[in-house]
Design an enzyme around this catalytic site. Structure first.
Site, short mmCIF file in Angstrom:
data_model
loop_
_atom_site.label_atom_id
_atom_site.label_comp_id
_atom_site.label_asym_id
_atom_site.label_seq_id
_atom_site.Cartn_x
_atom_site.Cartn_y
_atom_site.Cartn_z
N ARG A 84 2.30 15.09 6.55
CA ARG A 84 3.25 15.60 7.53
C ARG A 84 4.70 15.62 7.03
O ARG A 84 5.58 16.17 7.70
CB ARG A 84 3.13 14.80 8.84
CG ARG A 84 1.97 15.28 9.68
CD ARG A 84 2.00 14.64 11.03
NE ARG A 84 1.54 13.26 10.98
CZ ARG A 84 1.92 12.32 11.84
NH1 ARG A 84 2.78 12.62 12.79
NH2 ARG A 84 1.45 11.11 11.75
N ASN A 86 -1.72 -3.28 16.11
CA ASN A 86 -1.74 -3.74 14.72
C ASN A 86 -0.64 -3.05 13.91
O ASN A 86 -0.57 -1.83 13.85
CB ASN A 86 -3.12 -3.43 14.11
CG ASN A 86 -3.21 -3.83 12.65
OD1 ASN A 86 -2.53 -4.76 12.21
ND2 ASN A 86 -4.05 -3.12 11.90
N THR A 145 -7.80 1.46 3.96
CA THR A 145 -6.85 0.38 3.65
C THR A 145 -7.52 -0.81 2.97
O THR A 145 -6.89 -1.46 2.12
CB THR A 145 -6.12 -0.07 4.93
OG1 THR A 145 -7.06 -0.16 6.01
CG2 THR A 145 -5.04 0.93 5.33
N LEU A 171 0.84 -1.21 0.00
CA LEU A 171 0.00 0.00 0.00
C LEU A 171 0.87 1.25 0.00
O LEU A 171 1.71 1.42 0.89
CB LEU A 171 -0.92 0.01 1.22
CG LEU A 171 -1.83 -1.23 1.38
CD1 LEU A 171 -2.86 -0.98 2.48
CD2 LEU A 171 -2.53 -1.60 0.08
N ASP A 216 5.21 2.62 3.67
CA ASP A 216 5.85 3.55 4.61
C ASP A 216 6.28 2.85 5.89
O ASP A 216 6.51 3.49 6.91
CB ASP A 216 4.91 4.73 4.93
CG ASP A 216 3.62 4.30 5.59
OD1 ASP A 216 3.38 3.08 5.72
OD2 ASP A 216 2.82 5.18 5.98
N ALA A 229 -0.55 4.51 -1.49
CA ALA A 229 -1.35 5.56 -2.13
C ALA A 229 -1.44 6.83 -1.31
O ALA A 229 -1.79 7.89 -1.81
CB ALA A 229 -2.75 5.02 -2.41
N GLY A 230 -1.07 6.73 -0.03
CA GLY A 230 -1.24 7.87 0.88
C GLY A 230 -0.33 9.03 0.50
O GLY A 230 0.67 8.87 -0.20
N ARG A 251 32.96 7.42 -8.85
CA ARG A 251 31.62 7.76 -9.33
C ARG A 251 31.07 6.64 -10.21
O ARG A 251 31.77 5.69 -10.54
CB ARG A 251 31.69 9.09 -10.08
CG ARG A 251 31.96 10.27 -9.12
CD ARG A 251 32.15 11.54 -9.88
NE ARG A 251 31.06 11.79 -10.80
CZ ARG A 251 31.15 12.54 -11.89
NH1 ARG A 251 32.31 13.13 -12.19
NH2 ARG A 251 30.13 12.72 -12.68
C1 UD1 Z 1 -3.46 1.53 9.96
C2 UD1 Z 1 -4.35 0.45 10.62
C3 UD1 Z 1 -4.06 0.43 12.10
C4 UD1 Z 1 -2.59 0.16 12.35
C5 UD1 Z 1 -1.73 1.19 11.61
C6 UD1 Z 1 -0.28 0.78 11.67
C7 UD1 Z 1 -6.42 0.33 9.32
C8 UD1 Z 1 -7.84 0.72 9.27
N1 UD1 Z 1 -5.73 0.77 10.38
O1 UD1 Z 1 -3.88 2.77 10.48
O2 UD1 Z 1 -4.82 -0.60 12.73
O3 UD1 Z 1 -2.30 0.19 13.72
O4 UD1 Z 1 -2.10 1.26 10.22
O5 UD1 Z 1 0.50 1.78 11.13
O6 UD1 Z 1 -5.95 -0.36 8.44
N2 UD1 Z 1 -3.27 3.64 2.36
C9 UD1 Z 1 -3.60 3.59 1.04
N3 UD1 Z 1 -4.86 3.94 0.66
C10 UD1 Z 1 -5.80 4.32 1.55
C11 UD1 Z 1 -5.44 4.37 2.91
C12 UD1 Z 1 -4.17 4.03 3.28
O7 UD1 Z 1 -2.76 3.22 0.19
O8 UD1 Z 1 -6.93 4.60 1.12
C13 UD1 Z 1 -1.90 3.28 2.77
C14 UD1 Z 1 -1.14 4.43 3.36
O9 UD1 Z 1 -0.41 5.13 2.37
C15 UD1 Z 1 -0.23 3.74 4.36
C16 UD1 Z 1 -1.03 2.52 4.80
O10 UD1 Z 1 -1.99 2.31 3.79
O11 UD1 Z 1 0.94 3.26 3.75
C17 UD1 Z 1 -1.72 2.74 6.14
O12 UD1 Z 1 -2.59 3.83 6.06
P1 UD1 Z 1 -2.71 4.89 7.24
O13 UD1 Z 1 -3.66 5.91 6.80
O14 UD1 Z 1 -1.37 5.29 7.71
O15 UD1 Z 1 -3.41 3.97 8.36
P2 UD1 Z 1 -3.41 4.22 9.91
O16 UD1 Z 1 -4.49 5.17 10.24
O17 UD1 Z 1 -2.06 4.51 10.38
MG MG Z 2 -0.25 5.25 9.53
#
Ligand code: UD1
Ligand code: MG
Length: 451
Positions: free
Chosen positions: A15, A169, A81, A8, A105, A10-11, A315
């Site tokens: 920050r 998680n 997610t 994953l 990430d 796409a985020g 290089r």
């Molecule tokens: C998520 C988990 C949480 C966990 C945490 C660990 C869910 C609902 N929650 O939360 O339980 O403790 O990760 O770090 O899964 N992403 C996409 N598309 C989306 C949303 C997210 O590609 O529509 C990617 C983000 O870029 C990132 C990852 O998925 O790499 C996690 O997304 P993020 O929004 O950071 O989830 P958390 O709220 O941290």
């Molecule tokens: Mg996160």
């Protein structure tokens, strides 16, 4: 068992405060995304699918560089997610093996942790990777009943009792592909964030009689990157791990904490690395080579027994054969240096080949660039290039040939020839004294005039 990876990515990473998408920020000179993809390679996946959204074009280009067999699918809106994983459905088609979901990430997950998740699949339909958090913060909480994972509660949706749980998680999950997509199809978005949570598949799996368990890993492996400060910390974590690995492999690092490594740095056993050496991307140093202090290397290959530095710069395209010597303030770019050749002081050798045992004198420069094009310099074996020679490319110097000190070589030098290309010296007896007298008189007149 065949495996597919879904990563994953796409985020946006708000920050990071950057035009560059978060997953392309570098750790150890490689995009963050490459770290997760490298770890995933341990599973020898049949397919690797990266879900891109923000700056998808840049992410796609980076993915192609990291692993040309990986596919990129688009998630045009970041709806959560589960929705992100769902974007890989079509790309996986009839795939019926295990899917492992990673985050782009979360760069530090270890290959053996992924292997443990796959092993745990033998006794559970769905496996989640969890960790004991020192500060559970906003992580999703794992609600366990013995070895069974009952459900995952997102922080925003958790009550006080659930928030007190410290088993969290990581986001990583392993499951049969068919089952995972069947479960994801049932995930809704009625929650505090209005998102499709991948974590909901746990309860859905349990409700249809599937077994779900959690495998635990060290919190350091789940370290996510959300800010520049996290990025700097992540790089430091990578460096200390990579140095420790090299020491284990039998590489001597004289001052380990001062050596900077890249994700793909390869250094062979019994190589010695002095303090303050930087390894950029694409460096291979073979066994027994010596890299002396303050050298900077990137995109180069250093063979056995070679001695580099101190203060050398290698290089991209620098190919150094066995027992070559490259000394202080020498820069080498796109050049093949053959066995036993020596370039010991203050030289630039670019777009060139240097034959076996040839000695390049101090201050030698290959003038490879005419302002528009780059040209090649070819120097044969057992040649001797006098100090401060300028080799104006394209030009060839033959085997066993010599150039005189200070030569400006613009024409090829045949094998065995001595090339002298400088203004002949003229000595004028007594003229030094006369010139001095003249100058002193001039100065006295000027100073007198001023007073
Ligand atoms: C998520 C988990 C949480 C966990 C945490 C660990 C869910 C609902 N929650 O939360 O339980 O403790 O990760 O770090 O899964 N992403 C996409 N598309 C989306 C949303 C997210 O590609 O529509 C990617 C983000 O870029 C990132 C990852 O998925 O790499 C996690 O997304 P993020 O929004 O950071 O989830 P958390 O709220 O941290
Ligand atoms: Mg996160």
């Amino acid at each position: 068992m065949s495996t597919a990876l879904i990563i994953l990515a796409a985020g946006k990473g708000t920050r990071m405060n950057s035009d560059l998408p978060k997953v392309l920020h570098p750790i150890a000179q490689a995009p963050m995304l490459a770290h997760a993809m490298h770890a995933g390679r341990a599973l020898d996946p049949d397919q690797t699918i990266v879900v891109a959204g923000h700056a998808a074009e840049a992410v796609t280009a980076a993915v192609a560089e990291i692993d040309e067999t990986a596919q990129v699918v688009l998630q045009t809106e970041q709806l959560g997610t589960a929705h992100a994983v769902d974007q890989a459905r079509a790309a996986l088609g009839d795939f019926d093996g295990d899917v492992v979901v990673l985050y782009g990430d979360t760069p530090f997950v270890q290959p053996d942790t992924l292997e443990r998740m796959i092993k745990a699949r033998a006794s559970a339909d769905l496996v989640i990777l969890g960790f004991q958090a020192a500060d559970p913060g906003r992580y999703g909480r794992l609600v366990m009943a013995g070895d069974t994972l009952e459900r995952i509660v997102e922080y925003k949706d958790a009550n006080e009792v659930e928030r007190a749980i410290s088993f969290c998680n990581s986001g990583l999950i392993a499951c049969n592909a068919k089952l995972l997509f069947e479960l994801i199809a049932k995930v809704g978005n009625e929650n505090a964030s209005g998102e499709y949570y991948l974590t909901d598949v746990v309860e859905l799996a349990r409700s249809q009689g599937c077994s779900v368990t959690a495998v635990a890993c060290d919190e350091a492996e789940t370290l996510g990157v959300n800010s520049r400060a996290d990025l700097a910390r992540a790089d430091a974590v990578f460096q200390s791990r990579a140095r420790a690995e090299l020491l284990d492999l039998g590489v001597t690092l004289m001052a380990p904490e001062t050596v900077y490594l890249s994700l793909d740095t390869f250094i062979g056993r019994d190589a010695v690395i002095e303090p303050n050496v930087v390894f950029g991307p694409g460096v291979t140093v073979e066994s027994g080579a010596l890299i002396r202090a303050f050298s900077h290397l990137e995109g180069c290959h250093v063979s056995r027994g070679a001695k580099i530095g101190p203060y050398a710069r290698l290089r991209p395209g620098a190919e150094l054969a066995e027992n070559t010597h490259v000394g202080n303030f020498v820069e080498i770019k796109n050049a093949e240096i053959s066995e036993g050749a020596k370039i010991n002081h203050l030289s630039y050798i670019g777009d060139a080949s240097v034959g076996k045992r040839t000695n390049i004198g101090a201050g030698t420069i290959t003038c490879n660039y005419d302002g528009v094009m780059k040209h090649h310099t070819e120097i044969g074996a057992d040649a001797f290039i006098g100090s401060n020679t300028l080799l104006v490319a394209p030009v060839k110097v033959g085997d066993e040939a010599m150039t005189a000190t200070g030569a400006v070589i613009t024409k090829d030098v045949e094998d065995g020839a001595l090339a002298i290309a400088r203004t002949p010296q003229v000595n004028k007896p007594g003229r030094a004294q006369k010139l001095m007298d003249l100058l002193r008189a001039k100065k006295a007149r000027r100073d007198g005039g001023d007073a």
